[in-house]
Write an enzyme that holds these catalytic residues in place. Sequence first.
Site, short mmCIF file in Angstrom:
data_model
loop_
_atom_site.label_atom_id
_atom_site.label_comp_id
_atom_site.label_asym_id
_atom_site.label_seq_id
_atom_site.Cartn_x
_atom_site.Cartn_y
_atom_site.Cartn_z
N SER A 161 0.86 -1.23 0.17
CA SER A 161 -0.13 0.01 0.03
C SER A 161 0.97 1.31 0.02
O SER A 161 1.95 1.24 0.29
CB SER A 161 -0.88 -0.01 1.22
N TYR A 166 -2.57 -1.28 10.50
CA TYR A 166 -2.47 -0.98 9.00
C TYR A 166 -1.13 -0.70 8.50
O TYR A 166 -0.59 -1.31 7.52
CB TYR A 166 -3.72 -0.49 8.32
N LYS A 211 1.87 -2.85 6.86
CA LYS A 211 2.30 -2.70 5.21
C LYS A 211 3.82 -2.22 5.58
O LYS A 211 4.42 -2.59 4.34
CB LYS A 211 1.35 -1.61 4.98
#
Length: 258
Positions: free
Chosen positions: A140, A153, A157
Amino acid sequence: MSRTVVVTGSTSGIGLGIARAFAAEGCHVVINGFGRPDEIEAARREMEVLGGGRVIYHAADMTKPDEIADLIGTAKETFGSVDVLVNNAGIQHVAKIEDFPLEKWDQIIAINLTSSFHTMRAAIPLMKEKGKGRIINVASAHALTASPFKSAYVAAKHGILGLTKTAALELAEFGITVNAICPGYVLTPLVEKQIPDTARERGISEEQVKTDVMLRLQATKEFVSIEEVAATAVFLASDAARQITGTHISIDGGWTAQ
Ligand code: NAD
């Protein structure tokens, strides 16, 4: 001979698009993820007619190492090996660190980061046996930069990018490349679901979340499309990308150029 491609989290969004793109190339594809059985079966059948390869579904839960090992084992039993592994399954939760539910932290780290370690651990020996392979991690823009309220998150990532580079160095002399794709915002169920929570955390409207949060840093002011991400995965799996390893390709409308 058709290549065999395993795509985790491919019953929806980006993973479904990637699975479709490889199916259209004539690959055998193993799809995975949650959803309604009738919808998954319809997607599976539709993919089979795209390119003539076989498409099977495996229900492995990416928080369960045994099930992940069985996913890769099933690909080997059914098709003989795994040529391309796409680690795509992922979830999101938006909350302040002090309010972040412990179980959500654990779930996000397990699905968005640790599951890729498990799939790679199982698939690498198969790729080494063949003397070639491709591992593509759907990371991402949040692997390169942070946003508030997305601690788990962003941590997962950033972690997947480290795993990508390490694996690339370990596998460089075995004909196996390992890379990450770093998309900006793509309008998928994962993004749609976080709009109300982001609106609440920031005290703004849902429309403002799209324009003032998501597209604010995306210089093109457009969402990235699923097809654009899928085409990049197909390119990274091609012979032309043989010397691309241990890196990432950003598809983020200029977000991380700032
Ligand atoms: P999505 O919600 O549409 O799809 C997620 C997929 O993962 C689904 O198939 C779901 O069933 C599956 N999944 C969830 N938990 C699972 C589990 N425990 N075991 C197996 N499968 C599971 O989301 P998406 O937007 O398509 O996201 C796919 C990937 O792309 C994620 O890794 C996400 O972080 C990444 N990504 C998305 C965006 C975006 O804007 N949508 C941007 C950058 C990166």
